[in-house]
Design a protein around this motif. Sequence first.
Motif, PDB file in Angstrom:
ATOM      1  N   PHE A   1     -30.581  27.731  38.278  1.00 12.99           N
ATOM      2  CA  PHE A   1     -30.283  27.763  39.698  1.00 12.99           C
ATOM      3  C   PHE A   1     -30.634  29.138  40.250  1.00 12.99           C
ATOM      4  O   PHE A   1     -30.474  30.141  39.550  1.00 12.99           O
ATOM      5  N   SER A   2     -31.020  29.187  41.498  1.00 17.94           N
ATOM      6  CA  SER A   2     -31.009  30.462  42.206  1.00 17.94           C
ATOM      7  C   SER A   2     -29.543  30.748  42.543  1.00 17.94           C
ATOM      8  O   SER A   2     -28.684  29.858  42.402  1.00 17.94           O
ATOM      9  N   SER A   3     -29.255  31.932  43.027  1.00 22.81           N
ATOM     10  CA  SER A   3     -27.868  32.248  43.394  1.00 22.81           C
ATOM     11  C   SER A   3     -27.375  31.343  44.517  1.00 22.81           C
ATOM     12  O   SER A   3     -26.232  30.880  44.497  1.00 22.81           O
ATOM     13  N   VAL A   4     -28.229  31.069  45.481  1.00 19.73           N
ATOM     14  CA  VAL A   4     -27.849  30.192  46.591  1.00 19.73           C
ATOM     15  C   VAL A   4     -27.627  28.763  46.089  1.00 19.73           C
ATOM     16  O   VAL A   4     -26.664  28.097  46.482  1.00 19.73           O
TER      17      VAL A   4
ATOM     18  N   PRO B   1     -21.626  39.644  53.373  1.00 19.43           N
ATOM     19  CA  PRO B   1     -22.894  40.354  53.222  1.00 19.43           C
ATOM     20  C   PRO B   1     -23.268  40.837  51.813  1.00 19.43           C
ATOM     21  O   PRO B   1     -24.211  41.587  51.663  1.00 19.43           O
ATOM     22  N   TYR B   2     -22.609  40.379  50.783  1.00 22.69           N
ATOM     23  CA  TYR B   2     -22.913  40.839  49.420  1.00 22.69           C
ATOM     24  C   TYR B   2     -24.313  40.409  48.981  1.00 22.69           C
ATOM     25  O   TYR B   2     -25.058  41.184  48.394  1.00 22.69           O
ATOM     26  N   HIS B   3     -24.676  39.166  49.251  1.00 29.56           N
ATOM     27  CA  HIS B   3     -25.968  38.620  48.819  1.00 29.56           C
ATOM     28  C   HIS B   3     -27.002  38.821  49.939  1.00 29.56           C
ATOM     29  O   HIS B   3     -26.743  38.496  51.083  1.00 29.56           O
TER      30      HIS B   3
ATOM     31  N   PHE C   1     -26.736  27.926  43.070  1.00 28.56           N
ATOM     32  CA  PHE C   1     -25.507  27.939  42.268  1.00 28.56           C
ATOM     33  C   PHE C   1     -24.287  27.893  43.180  1.00 28.56           C
ATOM     34  O   PHE C   1     -23.332  27.169  42.904  1.00 28.56           O
ATOM     35  N   SER C   2     -24.315  28.622  44.282  1.00 26.98           N
ATOM     36  CA  SER C   2     -23.178  28.579  45.211  1.00 26.98           C
ATOM     37  C   SER C   2     -23.017  27.175  45.785  1.00 26.98           C
ATOM     38  O   SER C   2     -21.887  26.683  45.923  1.00 26.98           O
ATOM     39  N   ALA C   3     -24.122  26.504  46.077  1.00 26.58           N
ATOM     40  CA  ALA C   3     -24.047  25.122  46.578  1.00 26.58           C
ATOM     41  C   ALA C   3     -23.488  24.198  45.500  1.00 26.58           C
ATOM     42  O   ALA C   3     -22.731  23.268  45.808  1.00 26.58           O
ATOM     43  N   HIS C   4     -23.828  24.454  44.264  1.00 31.66           N
ATOM     44  CA  HIS C   4     -23.325  23.648  43.151  1.00 31.66           C
ATOM     45  C   HIS C   4     -21.806  23.824  42.999  1.00 31.66           C
ATOM     46  O   HIS C   4     -21.088  22.849  42.785  1.00 31.66           O
ATOM     47  N   ILE C   5     -21.342  25.050  43.123  1.00 32.53           N
ATOM     48  CA  ILE C   5     -19.895  25.315  43.082  1.00 32.53           C
ATOM     49  C   ILE C   5     -19.219  24.582  44.242  1.00 32.53           C
ATOM     50  O   ILE C   5     -18.190  23.925  44.068  1.00 32.53           O
ATOM     51  N   ASN C   6     -19.804  24.682  45.419  1.00 35.17           N
ATOM     52  CA  ASN C   6     -19.246  24.032  46.604  1.00 35.17           C
ATOM     53  C   ASN C   6     -19.186  22.514  46.426  1.00 35.17           C
ATOM     54  O   ASN C   6     -18.212  21.868  46.810  1.00 35.17           O
ATOM     55  N   LYS C   7     -20.217  21.942  45.819  1.00 33.07           N
ATOM     56  CA  LYS C   7     -20.240  20.504  45.568  1.00 33.07           C
ATOM     57  C   LYS C   7     -19.074  20.091  44.667  1.00 33.07           C
ATOM     58  O   LYS C   7     -18.409  19.088  44.921  1.00 33.07           O
ATOM     59  N   ASN C   8     -18.795  20.902  43.641  1.00 36.34           N
ATOM     60  CA  ASN C   8     -17.663  20.603  42.759  1.00 36.34           C
ATOM     61  C   ASN C   8     -16.341  20.711  43.510  1.00 36.34           C
ATOM     62  O   ASN C   8     -15.432  19.914  43.280  1.00 36.34           O
ATOM     63  N   MET C   9     -16.225  21.675  44.402  1.00 34.73           N
ATOM     64  CA  MET C   9     -14.998  21.795  45.196  1.00 34.73           C
ATOM     65  C   MET C   9     -14.844  20.585  46.109  1.00 34.73           C
ATOM     66  O   MET C   9     -13.749  20.045  46.241  1.00 34.73           O
TER      67      MET C   9
ATOM     68  N   PHE D   1     -22.430  36.247  34.310  1.00 40.59           N
ATOM     69  CA  PHE D   1     -21.810  35.034  34.848  1.00 40.59           C
ATOM     70  C   PHE D   1     -20.744  35.354  35.893  1.00 40.59           C
ATOM     71  O   PHE D   1     -20.751  34.754  36.978  1.00 40.59           O
ATOM     72  N   VAL D   2     -19.818  36.261  35.603  1.00 41.57           N
ATOM     73  CA  VAL D   2     -18.756  36.526  36.582  1.00 41.57           C
ATOM     74  C   VAL D   2     -19.325  37.157  37.846  1.00 41.57           C
ATOM     75  O   VAL D   2     -18.832  36.903  38.942  1.00 41.57           O
ATOM     76  N   GLU D   3     -20.400  37.944  37.702  1.00 44.99           N
ATOM     77  CA  GLU D   3     -21.034  38.503  38.896  1.00 44.99           C
ATOM     78  C   GLU D   3     -21.660  37.387  39.727  1.00 44.99           C
ATOM     79  O   GLU D   3     -21.523  37.357  40.948  1.00 44.99           O
ATOM     80  N   GLN D   4     -22.333  36.445  39.078  1.00 45.81           N
ATOM     81  CA  GLN D   4     -22.954  35.338  39.802  1.00 45.81           C
ATOM     82  C   GLN D   4     -21.912  34.422  40.438  1.00 45.81           C
ATOM     83  O   GLN D   4     -22.127  33.904  41.532  1.00 45.81           O
ATOM     84  N   LEU D   5     -20.795  34.254  39.770  1.00 44.63           N
ATOM     85  CA  LEU D   5     -19.721  33.446  40.346  1.00 44.63           C
ATOM     86  C   LEU D   5     -19.157  34.139  41.587  1.00 44.63           C
ATOM     87  O   LEU D   5     -18.950  33.507  42.633  1.00 44.63           O
ATOM     88  N   TYR D   6     -18.949  35.440  41.503  1.00 45.15           N
ATOM     89  CA  TYR D   6     -18.501  36.202  42.669  1.00 45.15           C
ATOM     90  C   TYR D   6     -19.536  36.089  43.788  1.00 45.15           C
ATOM     91  O   TYR D   6     -19.191  35.828  44.951  1.00 45.15           O
ATOM     92  N   ARG D   7     -20.794  36.276  43.445  1.00 45.32           N
ATOM     93  CA  ARG D   7     -21.870  36.180  44.431  1.00 45.32           C
ATOM     94  C   ARG D   7     -21.863  34.801  45.100  1.00 45.32           C
ATOM     95  O   ARG D   7     -22.035  34.691  46.316  1.00 45.32           O
ATOM     96  N   ALA D   8     -21.639  33.757  44.317  1.00 43.91           N
ATOM     97  CA  ALA D   8     -21.609  32.396  44.863  1.00 43.91           C
ATOM     98  C   ALA D   8     -20.542  32.270  45.952  1.00 43.91           C
ATOM     99  O   ALA D   8     -20.790  31.673  47.007  1.00 43.91           O
ATOM    100  N   PHE D   9     -19.376  32.842  45.710  1.00 39.79           N
ATOM    101  CA  PHE D   9     -18.304  32.731  46.704  1.00 39.79           C
ATOM    102  C   PHE D   9     -18.591  33.577  47.938  1.00 39.79           C
ATOM    103  O   PHE D   9     -18.249  33.176  49.051  1.00 39.79           O
ATOM    104  N   THR D  10     -19.248  34.731  47.763  1.00 37.29           N
ATOM    105  CA  THR D  10     -19.591  35.515  48.949  1.00 37.29           C
ATOM    106  C   THR D  10     -20.648  34.789  49.774  1.00 37.29           C
ATOM    107  O   THR D  10     -20.631  34.870  51.006  1.00 37.29           O
ATOM    108  N   ILE D  11     -21.544  34.070  49.121  1.00 39.84           N
ATOM    109  CA  ILE D  11     -22.541  33.272  49.845  1.00 39.84           C
ATOM    110  C   ILE D  11     -21.839  32.162  50.622  1.00 39.84           C
ATOM    111  O   ILE D  11     -22.115  31.943  51.812  1.00 39.84           O
TER     112      ILE D  11
END
Length: 157
Positions: free
Chosen positions: A80-83, A153-155, A85-93, A138-148
Motif C-alpha cells: 500500500f501507499s501511505s494514503v 499536516p504530518y503527511h 493504507f490509511s484508507a484500508h484502516i478506515n475501511k476496517n473501522m 509500522f507504528v510510524e505508518q500507522l500514525y501517519r495513516a491516522f493523521t491522513i
Amino acid sequence: MKITLIQLGKTEDSYITDGVDKYEKRLKHYINFSTITIPALKNTKNLTVDEQKKKEAELLFKHLNATDQVVLLDEKGKEFSSVQFSAHINKNMNRAVQNLVFIIGGPYGFDPKVYERANEKISLSKMTFSHQMVRLFFVEQLYRAFTILKGEPYHHE
C-alpha cells in the motif's frame, strides 16, 4: 476499534525503542493501540526452522481471539501507499472490526497455521528489513495513516 501489534522477541536497540515509544504515544490520541511482545524462543539450536515456527505459532495463538481481524506483516503481502493504507484502516473501522491485530513474525516467517488463520497479509516494502526496524516503520505508518484520515499536516503529498 482496537489495534494490537504482536511481535516476537523484544526490541534491543534503544534508538528503535525510543522511536516506537514516540509513535505509540502519538497513536493514543487516535486509537486504542497496544503492543504484545512474545519472548523470543530459547535453546533453538536443536530445533529445525519448521519446529521454531510451530512453537512461535503456539505462542501467537494464545493472544488471538476468534473474532480478531488478523493481518500478517509479510514480505509477500499486498503493498500500500501511505494514503492507501490509511484508507484500508478506515475501511476496517467502517466495517466495525472490533480488534485489528497486526503480527510481525519471527526470523523465519510464519508457520502455515498462522497463514491459515490470517485474514490478510500486507508488506511494508519489497525490501527486507530487520524485525526490529519493521516495528518502528509500522507504528510510524500507522500514525501517519491516522493523521491522513484526520486531515492533519504530518503527511505531505
